[in-house]
Structure formats: C-alpha cells, structure tokens
Motif scaffolding. Structure first.
Motif, PDB file in Angstrom:
ATOM      1  N   ASP A  42      64.606  48.684  41.939  1.00 50.53           N
ATOM      2  CA  ASP A  42      63.812  47.391  43.053  1.00 50.53           C
ATOM      3  C   ASP A  42      63.228  48.128  43.967  1.00 50.53           C
ATOM      4  OD1 ASP A  42      64.414  45.581  41.303  1.00 50.53           O
ATOM      5  OD2 ASP A  42      66.097  44.451  42.257  1.00 50.53           O
ATOM      6  N   PRO A  44      60.495  46.506  46.304  1.00 54.34           N
ATOM      7  CA  PRO A  44      59.420  45.587  46.690  1.00 54.34           C
ATOM      8  C   PRO A  44      58.724  46.027  47.736  1.00 54.34           C
ATOM      9  CG  PRO A  44      61.842  44.808  47.447  1.00 54.34           C
ATOM     10  CD  PRO A  44      61.872  45.947  46.702  1.00 54.34           C
ATOM     11  N   GLY A  45      57.383  45.745  47.409  1.00 55.40           N
ATOM     12  CA  GLY A  45      56.248  46.272  48.548  1.00 55.40           C
ATOM     13  C   GLY A  45      55.279  47.672  47.992  1.00 55.40           C
ATOM     14  N   ILE A  46      55.876  48.045  47.009  1.00 58.29           N
ATOM     15  CA  ILE A  46      55.348  49.301  46.569  1.00 58.29           C
ATOM     16  C   ILE A  46      54.546  48.997  45.319  1.00 58.29           C
ATOM     17  CG2 ILE A  46      56.942  50.973  47.283  1.00 58.29           C
ATOM     18  CD1 ILE A  46      57.156  50.935  43.606  1.00 58.29           C
ATOM     19  N   ASP A  47      53.422  49.753  45.059  1.00 60.18           N
ATOM     20  CA  ASP A  47      52.471  49.701  43.744  1.00 60.18           C
ATOM     21  C   ASP A  47      52.342  51.321  43.176  1.00 60.18           C
ATOM     22  OD1 ASP A  47      50.556  50.741  45.278  1.00 60.18           O
ATOM     23  OD2 ASP A  47      49.431  48.990  45.639  1.00 60.18           O
ATOM     24  N   GLY A  69      55.453  45.313  56.833  1.00 61.36           N
ATOM     25  CA  GLY A  69      55.423  44.149  56.169  1.00 61.36           C
ATOM     26  C   GLY A  69      54.774  43.029  57.059  1.00 61.36           C
ATOM     27  N   LYS A  70      53.876  43.344  57.920  1.00 62.50           N
ATOM     28  CA  LYS A  70      53.376  42.449  58.887  1.00 62.50           C
ATOM     29  C   LYS A  70      52.594  41.340  58.205  1.00 62.50           C
ATOM     30  CE  LYS A  70      54.154  44.667  63.157  1.00 62.50           C
ATOM     31  NZ  LYS A  70      53.947  45.993  63.422  1.00 62.50           N
ATOM     32  N   VAL A  83      61.773  45.739  56.622  1.00 63.86           N
ATOM     33  CA  VAL A  83      60.743  46.486  55.533  1.00 63.86           C
ATOM     34  C   VAL A  83      60.628  47.957  56.006  1.00 63.86           C
ATOM     35  CG1 VAL A  83      58.289  46.615  54.816  1.00 63.86           C
ATOM     36  CG2 VAL A  83      59.320  44.326  55.110  1.00 63.86           C
ATOM     37  N   TYR A  86      61.327  53.693  50.770  1.00 66.74           N
ATOM     38  CA  TYR A  86      62.382  54.025  49.942  1.00 66.74           C
ATOM     39  C   TYR A  86      62.444  55.183  49.471  1.00 66.74           C
ATOM     40  CZ  TYR A  86      61.735  48.857  49.192  1.00 66.74           C
ATOM     41  OH  TYR A  86      61.510  47.550  49.521  1.00 66.74           O
ATOM     42  N   LYS A 106      55.626  47.537  38.253  1.00 72.12           N
ATOM     43  CA  LYS A 106      55.153  46.322  37.982  1.00 72.12           C
ATOM     44  C   LYS A 106      56.011  45.376  39.044  1.00 72.12           C
ATOM     45  CE  LYS A 106      54.224  42.637  34.769  1.00 72.12           C
ATOM     46  NZ  LYS A 106      54.372  41.900  33.503  1.00 72.12           N
ATOM     47  N   HIS A 107      55.308  44.456  39.621  1.00 76.00           N
ATOM     48  CA  HIS A 107      56.009  43.470  40.519  1.00 76.00           C
ATOM     49  C   HIS A 107      56.927  44.113  41.682  1.00 76.00           C
ATOM     50  CE1 HIS A 107      53.786  40.517  38.852  1.00 76.00           C
ATOM     51  NE2 HIS A 107      54.388  40.048  37.871  1.00 76.00           N
ATOM     52  N   GLY A 108      56.539  45.377  42.038  1.00 74.23           N
ATOM     53  CA  GLY A 108      57.674  45.916  42.791  1.00 74.23           C
ATOM     54  C   GLY A 108      58.838  46.511  42.361  1.00 74.23           C
ATOM     55  N   VAL A 109      58.732  46.847  41.000  1.00 74.40           N
ATOM     56  CA  VAL A 109      59.850  47.462  40.284  1.00 74.40           C
ATOM     57  C   VAL A 109      59.305  48.717  39.631  1.00 74.40           C
ATOM     58  CG1 VAL A 109      61.515  47.219  38.175  1.00 74.40           C
ATOM     59  CG2 VAL A 109      61.040  45.167  39.999  1.00 74.40           C
TER      60      VAL A 109
ATOM     61  N   TRP B  53      57.318  33.849  59.671  1.00 73.29           N
ATOM     62  CA  TRP B  53      56.302  34.086  60.710  1.00 73.29           C
ATOM     63  C   TRP B  53      55.635  32.935  61.030  1.00 73.29           C
ATOM     64  CZ3 TRP B  53      55.364  39.605  61.105  1.00 73.29           C
ATOM     65  CH2 TRP B  53      56.017  40.452  60.206  1.00 73.29           C
ATOM     66  N   LYS B 130      53.228  42.895  44.550  1.00 77.91           N
ATOM     67  CA  LYS B 130      54.077  43.882  44.575  1.00 77.91           C
ATOM     68  C   LYS B 130      55.567  43.261  44.885  1.00 77.91           C
ATOM     69  CE  LYS B 130      50.638  46.547  47.276  1.00 77.91           C
ATOM     70  NZ  LYS B 130      50.308  47.096  48.488  1.00 77.91           N
ATOM     71  N   GLY B 131      55.888  42.281  44.171  1.00 71.93           N
ATOM     72  CA  GLY B 131      57.207  41.984  44.399  1.00 71.93           C
ATOM     73  C   GLY B 131      57.804  41.462  45.605  1.00 71.93           C
TER      74      GLY B 131
END
Lengths: 130, 152
Positions: A42, A44-47, A69-70, A83, A86, A106-109, B53, B130-131
C-alpha cells in the motif's frame, strides 16, 4: 479489520531525503503460490512514474516518492495522517527467478510477482514399478 | 422440595439489601456498557484517517484508501454529516496458498465526519487518484456568513 496501529509507521532507517519529507514503511501483504511469491504494498499517492523497485544482489528495495499532499488554495485545518515518501527493504532467498519479476501499480498499490526459480518448484517424482 | 424452600426462605431477607443496591448496579452496568461499546468498532471508527482542508466557502476532505475499486467506495452527505464507507478486498487465495505477511487493512470500514456547516450536497465532488480520495464539500449558500448592514 484488526485493532492494530492505524497510523503509518515512519521508516527511520531509510536514507534521508534531500527534500524535507518523512519516509514511511508501506504495509505489505505477501503470499505464496505454487509458482511465485506475490508482494502487495500500500503506497497511496504513488503512480508508475514515482515508484521504484530495485534488486541488488538479494536485497529488494521498494520506494515511492509522493508529491506533497497539499490541496491547492486550501489550508489544512485538521490532520490525522501525514504524507511522505515510502521505502522498505526485503531480503530475498535464492529461490526467486530475478529475470521474470513483474511489477505493476494501480490505485496507489504496488504489486510484485516474484516467480520461483525452476529448480525450486516442487516436482512430482515419477516412481517406476520395478 | 420442602428442604429447598426452607433453605430459600430464611435467605429472603437479603432481597431487601439487594433492592437497595439496584440503582448502583444499573449505574455500574451502564458504565461497563459504555467501556465496551466501542471495542468491536474502534478500528472502524478511526479508519480511514482523514485530513480536512478549508477555504471560505468549502472544505476538502482527503483520505488514503489504496487499492480500492471506486465502485466500492460510498460517500454520502446528510445535512452536515459526511459518511465514507466501503469494503477493501484482498486477493482471493486458492487452496494451499498462504499469507506469509498480512499487514494491509482489508474489510469493511465506515467513517462519519461531522462538518461545521450544512453542505450543498448536489455540488459535492469526489475524486479518486493514486489511492487517495479527495472530496470537495461546498457550503450551502444560505449558510454562508452574511454581511449585516448597520443602519444609522
């Protein structure tokens, strides 16, 4: 859902970044099938652009860079999670066929397929009647 | 049978003392219920973690829900209450396959968030990238602060 620590774990052992960001330990599931090991992380936030999988000798390192993550034009008023990047390292046994490792995001995984080398796959031994 | 009654009979006087302590027992039971009421759902109440936020006329709630199918995420807004719920699924394992490590959060979750204003619910937008889930919640027009004219 268990009652374990719900917060992200900071990876204090990771190499420090130039940017002033925290590094977290991604949570992983690892399971084994007849032919391969599957590692699911997991992050989240990566691609696919911002994740890295490196294998040096038998050290597998997965890392991901996350843009801050702003939310543009908004200010943070309440925060339960942070945020950051990893990083996590695993030692692989020799049973893995390094050339056939597959990865997708996919989807941050991050999902890694680590196929077992031919010689360690269980083989059925034929017994011949005497 | 007769012996049983005679044993029970002399003990009846105790009932009075028991009755005297009933209010205390009820209080104790209430306290125990309160302590244990959240045991089963403690994790559910806190997962997923959220960040909030703010801007003058809207809020953004962000949360990390890696690996979800967007169809499995339910977002609903009632008045000033935001509810995020869903179910995250793991890989189905076949017979003979085993987990060597299992750290990811899987299963049902629900999170209720009390917002500081009435939300213009038709204008709520959600994005899953991206999750990371990103929900924009505009404030209802009637609920916006109004400038009051002072008449001389």
């Amino acid at each position: 859902m268990s009652d374990k620590d719900l917060q992200k774990t900071e990876n204090t052992a990771a190499t420090e970044r130039i940017r002033n960001v925290k590094t977290f330990v991604p949570r992983v599931d690892i399971y084994e099938t007849k032919d391969a090991l599957f590692l699911i992380a997991d992050m989240p936030g990566i691609d696919e652009q911002t994740v890295d999988v490196e294998l040096e000798k038998n050290i597998l390192t997965i890392s991901g860079r996350v843009e801050n993550g702003k939310v543009k034009d908004y200010r943070l008023v309440f925060s339960e999670y942070e945020v950051g990047d990893y990083e996590r390292t695993f030692t692989l046994s020799d049973e893995i066929d390094r050339d056939k490792i597959k990865a997708n995001v996919k989807h941050g995984v991050l999902r890694l397929e680590l196929p077992k080398a031919e010689e360690v796959k269980p083989k059925k031994i034929k017994i011949n009647a005497a | 049978m007769k012996g049983g009654w005679s044993m029970f009979g002399p003990n009846l006087w105790r009932m009075k003392r028991f009755a005297d302590s009933v209010p205390e027992l009820i209080d104790l039971q209430r306290e125990i219920n309160r302590l244990f009421s959240s045991v089963g759902q403690a994790a559910g109440a806190d997962y997923p973690a959220i960040n909030v936020w703010e801007k003058e006329d809207s809020l953004v709630v962000t949360t990390e829900l890696p690996g979800m199918d967007p169809d499995d995420i339910n977002i609903s807004v009632t008045g000033s209450m935001l509810t995020i719920s869903g179910k995250s699924k793991g890989d189905p394992l076949k017979a003979g396959e085993t987990y060597l490590r299992q750290e990811r959060e899987l299963g049902n979750f629900q999170r209720n968030v009390q917002l500081p204003f009435q939300v213009d619910s038709p204008a709520v937008e959600a994005k899953y990238e991206k999750g990371v889930l990103n929900i924009t919640l505009p404030r209802q027009k009637e609920d916006l602060p109004r400038k009051i004219q002072i008449t001389a």
